[in-house]
Design a protein around this motif. Structure first.
Motif, PDB file in Angstrom:
ATOM      1  N   PHE A 288      15.040   9.945  -6.545  1.00  0.00           N
ATOM      2  CA  PHE A 288      15.814  10.601  -7.609  1.00  0.00           C
ATOM      3  C   PHE A 288      16.756   9.591  -8.265  1.00  0.00           C
ATOM      4  O   PHE A 288      16.937   9.581  -9.471  1.00  0.00           O
ATOM      5  N   ASP A 289      17.375   8.772  -7.424  1.00  0.00           N
ATOM      6  CA  ASP A 289      18.418   7.872  -7.919  1.00  0.00           C
ATOM      7  C   ASP A 289      17.869   6.500  -8.302  1.00  0.00           C
ATOM      8  O   ASP A 289      18.654   5.571  -8.536  1.00  0.00           O
ATOM      9  N   SER A 290      16.546   6.380  -8.340  1.00  0.00           N
ATOM     10  CA  SER A 290      15.876   5.122  -8.726  1.00  0.00           C
ATOM     11  C   SER A 290      16.383   3.933  -7.926  1.00  0.00           C
ATOM     12  O   SER A 290      16.668   2.870  -8.454  1.00  0.00           O
ATOM     13  N   PHE A 291      16.559   4.139  -6.636  1.00  0.00           N
ATOM     14  CA  PHE A 291      17.008   3.070  -5.759  1.00  0.00           C
ATOM     15  C   PHE A 291      15.780   2.543  -5.034  1.00  0.00           C
ATOM     16  O   PHE A 291      15.096   3.274  -4.315  1.00  0.00           O
TER      17      PHE A 291
ATOM     18  N   GLU B  74       6.094   8.010  -5.004  1.00  0.00           N
ATOM     19  CA  GLU B  74       6.388   8.949  -6.077  1.00  0.00           C
ATOM     20  C   GLU B  74       7.386  10.023  -5.631  1.00  0.00           C
ATOM     21  O   GLU B  74       7.740  10.908  -6.401  1.00  0.00           O
ATOM     22  N   GLY B  75       7.756   9.969  -4.373  1.00  0.00           N
ATOM     23  CA  GLY B  75       8.678  10.988  -3.880  1.00  0.00           C
ATOM     24  C   GLY B  75       8.021  12.347  -3.728  1.00  0.00           C
ATOM     25  O   GLY B  75       8.685  13.369  -3.642  1.00  0.00           O
TER      26      GLY B  75
ATOM     27  N   GLN C  76       0.827  -1.215   0.000  1.00  0.00           N
ATOM     28  CA  GLN C  76       0.000   0.000   0.000  1.00  0.00           C
ATOM     29  C   GLN C  76       0.856   1.257   0.000  1.00  0.00           C
ATOM     30  O   GLN C  76       0.517   2.242  -0.640  1.00  0.00           O
ATOM     31  N   THR C  77       1.922   1.233   0.753  1.00  0.00           N
ATOM     32  CA  THR C  77       2.711   2.447   0.935  1.00  0.00           C
ATOM     33  C   THR C  77       4.187   2.197   0.617  1.00  0.00           C
ATOM     34  O   THR C  77       4.997   2.039   1.516  1.00  0.00           O
ATOM     35  N   PRO C  78       4.534   2.141  -0.666  1.00  0.00           N
ATOM     36  CA  PRO C  78       5.957   2.063  -0.993  1.00  0.00           C
ATOM     37  C   PRO C  78       6.653   3.347  -0.529  1.00  0.00           C
ATOM     38  O   PRO C  78       6.040   4.422  -0.530  1.00  0.00           O
ATOM     39  N   ILE C  79       7.884   3.209  -0.101  1.00  0.00           N
ATOM     40  CA  ILE C  79       8.553   4.396   0.452  1.00  0.00           C
ATOM     41  C   ILE C  79       9.861   4.705  -0.268  1.00  0.00           C
ATOM     42  O   ILE C  79      10.432   3.859  -0.968  1.00  0.00           O
ATOM     43  N   HIS C  80      10.288   5.930  -0.090  1.00  0.00           N
ATOM     44  CA  HIS C  80      11.627   6.352  -0.482  1.00  0.00           C
ATOM     45  C   HIS C  80      12.222   7.139   0.668  1.00  0.00           C
ATOM     46  O   HIS C  80      11.499   7.718   1.479  1.00  0.00           O
TER      47      HIS C  80
ATOM     48  N   ILE D  84      19.191  24.989   2.071  1.00  0.00           N
ATOM     49  CA  ILE D  84      19.529  23.587   1.909  1.00  0.00           C
ATOM     50  C   ILE D  84      20.804  23.507   1.071  1.00  0.00           C
ATOM     51  O   ILE D  84      20.949  24.154   0.044  1.00  0.00           O
ATOM     52  N   LEU D  85      21.771  22.756   1.573  1.00  0.00           N
ATOM     53  CA  LEU D  85      23.048  22.647   0.886  1.00  0.00           C
ATOM     54  C   LEU D  85      23.006  21.486  -0.104  1.00  0.00           C
ATOM     55  O   LEU D  85      23.525  21.594  -1.206  1.00  0.00           O
ATOM     56  N   ALA D  86      22.407  20.411   0.313  1.00  0.00           N
ATOM     57  CA  ALA D  86      22.330  19.256  -0.571  1.00  0.00           C
ATOM     58  C   ALA D  86      21.120  18.435  -0.205  1.00  0.00           C
ATOM     59  O   ALA D  86      20.746  18.362   0.961  1.00  0.00           O
ATOM     60  N   GLY D  87      20.510  17.853  -1.197  1.00  0.00           N
ATOM     61  CA  GLY D  87      19.378  16.977  -0.927  1.00  0.00           C
ATOM     62  C   GLY D  87      19.384  15.836  -1.921  1.00  0.00           C
ATOM     63  O   GLY D  87      19.611  16.035  -3.106  1.00  0.00           O
ATOM     64  N   MET D  88      19.239  14.604  -1.422  1.00  0.00           N
ATOM     65  CA  MET D  88      19.225  13.461  -2.325  1.00  0.00           C
ATOM     66  C   MET D  88      18.185  12.471  -1.831  1.00  0.00           C
ATOM     67  O   MET D  88      17.943  12.371  -0.636  1.00  0.00           O
TER      68      MET D  88
END
Lengths: 353, 429
Positions: B323-326, B359-360, B300-304, B315-319
């Motif tokens: 985004f990386d299809s992991f 979906e992020g 029901q709830t896939p996560i990233h 924000i200095l960096a965000g990943m």
């Protein structure tokens, strides 16, 4: 260097600090809005009777502490009316002058025939008489209407800023008092200046009579404030108040000898209604103002006596001290009752607006 | 110096709800013997102490009682039960522009607002230059306040409130309208207050602001204390509650309970490949962020998972794994974000973990690491990141034809005055 700039600035003397605005906080009520005694507990208990009494008698001190706030808000309100207008500060002088001209023209020149029977130098009596009456009345009536809305209309302020809210009705009173003073200055100036052009409108008041102003003004302010602060409090809890007030002020005006002479009732065939004058504090006020501003040789007024004959009677039947004393009594009573009521009800203002 | 600046004990606030004016008259006429109102407790049994130099952030949903609490403490309304005490002068910014008169200039309003706060005319006149300097409104200071934008209103209001030099500053969600520059200035000013043992009470829906400004936080739910304590713990609790709350209401047909929603259990930083937990690193170190999570219902709830690095308010960096299809599979596990040879220079960096949907897009949870990452760099460099670079001597290169791409040397060059946008747009003097 933002860090050091505040440090270097001379800290204001203690009297300028907000918490100095109040002192009686020990008993822990919110009588003094917007102030915190250092470390004193503020509880939810309603104000105690003694606190209220103490606060009522501390009113002069409150005025003294907040004199800058009072001055600033009165001058602000006056400035709002006149800044941006072409004539600017001539307006407060021009308006009473024009009104005086209108009253003088209509009641003295146009309708003078109705008040014949008067000596030649009293011809202007009715116009001048009404003008002075209207001047004193409108300061009072207008104040009441303004006072009534003063708390509710400034709800945003009451809810968001901690400051002594009793100054809001006071502001309404003082602004109208200032307007009245402008009018009186214009009137007195007219009586002094017109003879220079060979036109006698009315004999100038004597300087000793004018000294009564110093007594009358504060008493009038006190009475107006007492009634006004009561109405302002009622308006918070019951929004019908303002409508009742607007009708009531008109009724009260016609029950007060503004456009008519008290002798019509006192000495005429309406004698049974003279209680209307006796219970009306404004009768004494209007009477006193006329005595002060028109106190030349006793003015006269013509009345129909009980036998149906037109008679000329002196306008000032009672000594002014008596009227002022009665009015002062009314003023003190109105202030104590009204202000106490206000203080007791104030805790919930912010919740009700 | 007392051990508190603000102390609150069992504080409650009850509003009276009247269904009509007649009820009110009856209640008033009977001196309260016949009750005509329905009580509504906006605040109940709140206890806390804020020490000098401390700061308390308030968070909670709309109508949770945050503003009511601040209003009681600011003295604009009375408490219905309990008691509180405040040491020293209180200055409050409960709403923007209250007490400002729209037709008068900013300068006039500084004076009248200051007087309303209890200053004498003389004292406020002495302070007005400082206020004007801080507000940085330029020529607008002599314009009527009605011409101001809401951000400019904030500048003026904040500057006046600060000029009172309060012992206790109460701010109710007003920063949002300020621009980044002024927000930074406000934050600096607040830090400075705290250094001088003053106290801040702050309410915001921006948990980031609460974390940034406050050491402690109070989470109010329906007028009662839901959590109180270290600001990171409380805001983490609050945001995970909000996430559960959203889940409960998101899919009307199948309401999911909080227990079945995905959750981040813990997150820590380690030296890469070792079990050494580390929060102080040197530029060039290799680190990894391990995120332990549970996802009871992965169908029901896939996560990233996302990782964000913050410095000051940017924000200095965000990943993210999205985004990386992991792909993240299973109902429980640990996802590791490996950061080889970190390129950030000296500074303190807040690390936030995000739990995102398939979906992020939707953010289930935002989880802030309790300790920031402290990075040291021993060589000479400026800025936030270590940009890879080398220097070369190439005197053989010819000067290209055409207009120079740098600003210097263009004085009087009329033909180039039209291209102020584009890549040179940010470089205004």
């Amino acid at each position: 260097m933002p860090t050091s700039s505040t440090e270097e600035l001379p800290t204001p003397p203690d009297t300028d600090r907000p918490e100095e605005r109040s002192s009686a906080k020990e008993r822990g009520t919110i009588l003094d809005v917007g102030s915190h005694e250092v470390g004193g507990w503020v509880t939810a208990a309603p104000p105690k009777f003694l606190d209220v009494v103490q606060h009522v008698f501390g009113f002069p001190r409150l005025l003294l502490r907040n004199r800058d706030l009072i001055g600033a808000s009165v001058s602000r309100e006056l400035r709002v009316r006149f800044t941006g207008t072409l004539l600017g500060w001539f307006w407060p002088l021009l308006i009473p002058l024009l009104f005086f001209a209108i009253y003088y023209f209509i009641f003295t020149k146009l309708l003078s025939i109705k008040f014949g029977e008067l000596p030649e130098d009293q011809k202007a009596a009715m116009g001048v008489y009404m003008f002075v009456g209207v001047l004193a009345w409108s300061a009072f009536g207008e104040s009441l209407t303004r006072c009534t809305g003063s708390i509710v209309d400034n709800g945003n302020l009451i809810k968001k800023v901690a400051f002594p809210s009793e100054l809001l009705p006071l502001n309404a009173v003082l602004v109208n008092m200032v307007t009245m003073i402008f009018g009186m200055v214009v009137f007195v100036a007219t009586t002094f200046i017109t003879p220079l052009f060979g036109l006698v409108v009315w004999e100038p008041p004597s300087p000793t009579a004018l000294l009564w102003c110093l007594v009358l003004l504060p008493i009038q302010a006190l009475f107006t404030y007492g009634v006004g602060v009561t109405l302002a409090t009622l308006q918070v809890y019951l929004r019908d108040t303002i409508h009742v007030v607007s009708v009531g002020v008109t009724v009260w005006m016609f029950a007060t000898p503004v456009f008519w002479a008290p002798q019509i009732i006192r000495d005429g065939n309406l004698g049974g209604f003279s209680w209307i004058l006796d219970i009306n504090p404004l009768y004494h006020l209007v009477y006193a103002w006329r005595w002060v501003l028109m106190s030349q040789e006793p003015a006269f007024v013509s009345v129909v006596n009980p036998e149906g004959v037109l008679e000329v009677r002196p306008m000032y039947a009672t000594p002014i001290v008596e009227n002022v004393a009665i009015f002062a009594g009314w003023a003190l009573a109105a202030f104590f009752v009204g202000y106490t009521f206000f203080l007791l009800a104030r805790r919930r203002f912010a919740d009700e607006i | 110096m007392p051990d508190f600046n603000v102390q609150v004990e069992g504080l409650g606030k009850c509003y009276r709800i009247y269904s009509g004016p007649m009820r009110r008259i009856v209640e008033g006429a009977s001196f309260g013997r016949i009750l005509g109102h329905r009580p509504f407790w906006a605040l109940r049994d709140v206890n806390f102490t804020v020490k000098p130099g401390g700061s308390m952030g308030l968070c909670g949903a709309n109508g949770a009682g945050k503003s009511t609490l601040l209003k009681v403490l600011a003295g604009t309304t009375h408490a219905s039960e309990g008691r509180y005490r405040v040491h020293g002068r209180v200055s409050s910014l409960l709403e923007l522009g209250t007490g400002f008169h729209m037709d008068f200039t900013g300068r006039d309003n500084i004076v009248s607002n200051g007087i309303m706060m209890g200053f004498s005319r003389r004292a406020i006149a002495a302070k007005s230059d400082e206020i004007i300097d801080f507000a940085e409104l330029g020529d607008y200071i002599d314009e009527p306040v009605r011409t101001y934008s809401s951000g400019m209103g904030l500048r003026l209001a904040f500057s006046v409130a600060m000029a009172v030099d309060p012992d206790v500053m109460i701010i109710d969600e007003v920063f949002a309208v300020g621009d980044m520059y002024f927000q930074k200035k406000c934050v600096d000013k607040v830090y400075e207050l705290k250094k001088r043992n003053k106290t801040l009470l702050f309410c915001s829906h921006s948990l980031y602001d609460v974390r940034q400004l406050c050491d402690e936080a109070l989470w109010l739910r329906d007028g009662k204390t839901a959590a109180i304590g270290h600001t990171v713990d409380v805001t983490n609790d609050y945001s995970s509650y909000q996430r559960g709350h959203i889940d409960e209401h998101a899919d009307g047909q199948v309401p999911r309970t909080t227990g079945r929603a995905p959750v981040v259990v813990d997150a820590r930083i380690y030296r890469a490949g070792t079990d050494e937990e580390v929060y102080q690193a040197t530029t060039g170190d290799s680190l990894e962020v391990r995120v332990w999570w549970k996802n009871p219902d992965p169908e029901q709830t896939p996560i990233h998972i996302g990782i964000g690095l913050f410095h000051d308010s940017s924000i200095l960096a965000g990943m993210t794994t999205q985004f990386d299809s992991f792909a993240i599979r299973g109902d429980e596990g640990c996802t590791v974000g490996v950061l080889p040879e970190i390129d950030i220079l000296s500074g303190n960096f807040l690390i936030a973990i995000y739990l995102l949907d398939g979906e992020g897009v939707h953010q289930y949870q935002q989880y802030l690491l309790r300790e920031p990452l402290q990075v040291r760099f021993h060589e000479r460099a400026e800025g936030l990141i270590h940009m890879r670079h080398r220097w070369e001597d190439r005197s053989d290169l010819e000067l290209p034809a055409g207009l120079p791409r740098i600003r210097e040397g263009r004085h009087g060059d009329v033909s180039s005055s039209g291209d102020e946008t584009g890549e040179t747009g940010g470089w205004t003097a």
